[in-house]
Design an enzyme around this catalytic site. Sequence first.
Site, PDB file in Angstrom:
ATOM      1  CE  LYS A   1      -3.237   2.995   1.345  1.00  0.00           C
ATOM      2  NZ  LYS A   1      -2.388   4.070   1.882  1.00  0.00           N
TER       3      LYS A   1
ATOM      4  CG  ASP B   1      -7.379   4.145   1.076  1.00  0.00           C
ATOM      5  OD1 ASP B   1      -8.617   4.051   1.151  1.00  0.00           O
ATOM      6  OD2 ASP B   1      -6.827   5.006   0.396  1.00  0.00           O
TER       7      ASP B   1
END
Length: 329
Positions: A249, A268
């Site tokens: 991420k 996210d």
Amino acid sequence: MWTLEPAGLDLRRTLDSGQAFRWRWEDGHGCGPIATGIVGRHRFRVAQDRDGIRLLAPATAEARDAIARYLGLRPRSDAQLGRLVGAPTITGRRAPAVLCDGMRPGPLPASPTGLARIEATLAADRVLARVIPHTRGTGLLIQDPWEVLISFIVSQNNNIPKISRSIDALARALGDRVDENGYAFPSAERLAGAPAGILRACHLGYRAPYVRAAARLAASGRLDLAALRRMPEQEARDTLHAVPGIGDKVADCILLFGLGHTTTFPVDVWVRRAMERLYFKGRPRPICDIRVFARARFGPFAGYAQQHLFAYAREHLRPRGPHISARPQ
DNA sequence: GGGCAGGTGTAAT
DNA sequence: ATTACACCTGCC
């Protein structure tokens, strides 16, 4: 509600879209909200009105070019600017510069350019065609990769207000002063040499060792930010992955927000929520599946799609209520 | 007060 | 190759 230019950037949506953490809004006393933030070694004051995005300070051509680049805009030519730049008024103060939307430098195809055209392209997707009217003008900034790298290490398992406080504290403790109450983002050297007590005071928590390790890598040259800029996406991703505290991420965020790789699609919880709701009938879906799906679907503009989906989720898909324990069997 | 927030590293299958 | 879990900290 902002009045946008035909090819407009929505300043508030863009600065508040979770890609940058150093902008604050203040009341312009009749002139609308003013965004204040430190980029590089200057504090900028920016506002948006019907005429476009205005740079209120610093009133220099250099600042105008810097903020235009940062926002992915193009300064109007001096002829277009007319009274707006470099023309001292009666009071001797320079009037604010106005910026307009234009080509975003970076690894984008020659066409389309400008946010509106990117949005029009993305709207070929049935779902985004419904989303974008709610999120129009959400753009991508061009930020300093070093600041982005550290900011998104700090962002892990964290929330925006706390990330912002930590970044501000780091700047205050270790950055060069830019005005009476503002500090530049600290260099890798300063961060690498910071005593543990300083980092603890910035409330980094368990991320402090990650920040320090990344700073030492960068300060020693073992992590070369300039080289990172020149790398193709996958190579840059692999390089970033080797830095402690950078996983999938965070690497995606650095690639998109710091290195301009608009094919990336950071997932996210908000983007995941939007994707599951809008593309997968509300069913849970693994993050990696969502990322692969989105990259394939949105291609060179996946990063922009992500911005719109994030903005949409933040504005329209907030979890209702503090907690829902009872679920129908 | 337990859970969670823009995840990652590590240890366990 | 996957899965579970701890983790600083502030906020509800």
